[in-house]
Scaffold this motif. Structure first.
Motif, PDB file in Angstrom:
ATOM      1  N   LEU A  36      27.700 -47.162 124.626  1.00 23.31           N
ATOM      2  CA  LEU A  36      28.676 -47.157 125.964  1.00 23.31           C
ATOM      3  C   LEU A  36      29.966 -47.783 124.953  1.00 23.31           C
ATOM      4  O   LEU A  36      30.240 -48.933 125.317  1.00 23.31           O
ATOM      5  CB  LEU A  36      28.120 -47.982 127.058  1.00 23.31           C
ATOM      6  N   GLY A  38      33.024 -47.828 125.946  1.00 24.65           N
ATOM      7  CA  GLY A  38      34.241 -48.558 126.850  1.00 24.65           C
ATOM      8  C   GLY A  38      33.381 -49.597 127.521  1.00 24.65           C
ATOM      9  O   GLY A  38      34.008 -50.302 128.301  1.00 24.65           O
ATOM     10  N   LEU A  39      32.141 -50.257 127.409  1.00 23.23           N
ATOM     11  CA  LEU A  39      31.442 -51.140 127.867  1.00 23.23           C
ATOM     12  C   LEU A  39      30.778 -52.234 126.756  1.00 23.23           C
ATOM     13  O   LEU A  39      29.659 -52.233 126.668  1.00 23.23           O
ATOM     14  CB  LEU A  39      30.368 -50.859 128.825  1.00 23.23           C
ATOM     15  N   SER A 303      29.332 -52.090 134.536  1.00 18.72           N
ATOM     16  CA  SER A 303      30.658 -52.470 134.712  1.00 18.72           C
ATOM     17  C   SER A 303      30.645 -53.765 135.741  1.00 18.72           C
ATOM     18  O   SER A 303      31.842 -54.471 135.483  1.00 18.72           O
ATOM     19  CB  SER A 303      31.508 -51.297 135.652  1.00 18.72           C
ATOM     20  N   MET A 306      30.654 -56.538 132.986  1.00 19.67           N
ATOM     21  CA  MET A 306      31.630 -56.533 132.214  1.00 19.67           C
ATOM     22  C   MET A 306      32.726 -57.439 133.105  1.00 19.67           C
ATOM     23  O   MET A 306      33.245 -58.327 132.614  1.00 19.67           O
ATOM     24  CB  MET A 306      32.313 -55.234 131.992  1.00 19.67           C
ATOM     25  N   TRP A 352      34.068 -42.757 132.050  1.00 17.85           N
ATOM     26  CA  TRP A 352      33.742 -43.998 132.322  1.00 17.85           C
ATOM     27  C   TRP A 352      32.620 -44.667 131.106  1.00 17.85           C
ATOM     28  O   TRP A 352      33.051 -45.744 130.737  1.00 17.85           O
ATOM     29  CB  TRP A 352      32.615 -43.846 133.301  1.00 17.85           C
ATOM     30  N   GLY A 356      35.002 -47.267 130.096  1.00 14.00           N
ATOM     31  CA  GLY A 356      34.615 -48.471 131.118  1.00 14.00           C
ATOM     32  C   GLY A 356      35.399 -48.434 132.316  1.00 14.00           C
ATOM     33  O   GLY A 356      35.097 -49.182 133.031  1.00 14.00           O
TER      34      GLY A 356
END
Length: 373
Positions: A36, A38-39, A303, A306, A352, A356
């Protein structure tokens, strides 16, 4: 002890031995990391249940149901096994019935995908189709009574048939496989609700082992289970059946135990299918719609982690192979007919994972309950 009683006990011992031998011939299912970008700081893993001999998570349930029925004295040589199932459980039960030389009848909605019907018939089962999804229970009981057979009733027995401490336990398998990962104790276990048996196993196991892991249940759009989680009303019903095969129920099932969960989400079907397609592209192979449901919930949990500045791991389930859904979920014409066009949402799910950024529609359209922060 009568000769008949002795013969029955001998047959049951032989049947259990055959099921255990089959289990020993099968390796455990894989745990796949899903990057992931974005995370960062959140490691997501997919427990790939499609690698079972019958291709889905329900293989574990079917094995447990057969052992439960055998040890309770409900099955004997020649018994007709009957199950109410939308597909995957029936495929797995047909496999074990054939292993024991027993006839098998699956009672399912007429809308069940042809690929699942063919898979049941491949394993020697017979499919009995009904127009109203709510008829499957009464029809199963009727057929079992008329044949002198046994109605497995996965929706009642799923949570009690599985030994949540050890035997064939998906939770124990996950924790064993996570031992050498950077975050070996998952922050979240995420699973969608069909019978509710898997969620009950996960929730009971983490409490029994005193892990800090939390369990997030996920429901489909056309289902009453999320509303039951919030209200605890056992009388809830819904006329329409779920479009995400294998999860979601039109009534509250006995195996659904909301107190074994810490939180629950309800994912709109459009976003389940969008995530299914996005994940299939990322893995290079097709996964089923319920896996898409799981992914949306897992990304939501990631999410939230985070946003709270938390690092850790999340494990969710890759429930089955998407090739079973060529005439439904993976058919663009079917999706359009159902009002589930999702090309834009598919792109947003991919975005996504890469950035993220939670899609605005997911944030506003996905009901949530419990402690998700």
């Amino acid at each position: 002890m009568s000769d008949t009683h002795t013969q029955r006990r001998t047959w049951v011992r032989s049947a259990i031995r055959r099921i255990e031998a089959d289990f020993q011939r099968s390796a455990d299912t894989h745990l796949l990391p899903l990057p992931l970008p974005g995370l960062p700081g959140v490691d997501l893993y997919l427990k790939d249940e499609s690698s079972h001999p019958t291709g889905s998570l329900k293989h574990r349930l079917a094995r447990s149901l057969f052992l439960h029925a055998l040890c309770n004295g409900w099955l004997h040589e020649g018994s007709t096994v009957v199950e109410a199932s939308s597909g995957s459980t029936a495929i797995s039960e047909a496999y074990f019935a054939r292993l024991l030389g027993l006839p098998f009848v699956a009672v399912m909605p007429r809308s069940t995908s042809p690929a699942k019907v063919q898979a049941i018939e491949f394993h020697g089962g017979r499919c009995h189709l009904v127009d109203d999804p709510k008829q499957v229970y009464a029809e199963s009981e009727r057929i079992a009574h008329e044949t002198g057979g046994h109605y497995m009733d996965q929706f009642t027995h799923a949570e009690r048939a599985t030994d949540w401490r050890a035997n064939n336990n998906i939770a124990d398998s996950i924790f064993q496989q996570m031992r050498h990962e950077p975050h070996p104790v998952p922050h979240w276990l995420v699973a969608s609700a069909g019978t509710g048996g898997t969620l009950a196993t996960l929730g009971r196991y983490v409490r029994y082992c005193r892990h800090d892991t939390r369990v997030c249940g996920v429901d489909a759009e056309r289902s009453v289970l999320f509303e039951h989680y919030r209200s605890r009303d056992p009388a809830l019903t819904m006329a329409a059946g779920s479009r995400i095969e294998g999860i979601g129920r039109p009534r509250v099932e006995p195996s659904f135990l909301p107190d074994t969960m810490d939180a629950m989400l309800k994912v709109p079907d459009r976003w389940s299918l969008a995530a299914m397609l996005a994940l299939s592209d990322r893995l290079g192979r097709q996964v089923g719609g319920s896996t898409g449901t799981n992914l949306v919930a897992a990304l939501w949990c990631a999410s939230q982690m985070m946003a709270q500045g938390q690092a850790g791991s999340i494990v969710t389930l890759l429930c089955d192979d998407g090739r079973r859904y060529q005439t439904s979920c993976f058919d663009a014409a079917w999706r359009h007919e159902q009002g589930l066009d999702c090309a834009d949402a598919q792109a947003q799910v991919a975005h996504w994972m890469d950035t993220g950024i939670v899609p605005d529609e997911v944030f506003s359209a996905m009901p949530r309950a419990g402690t998700l922060a």
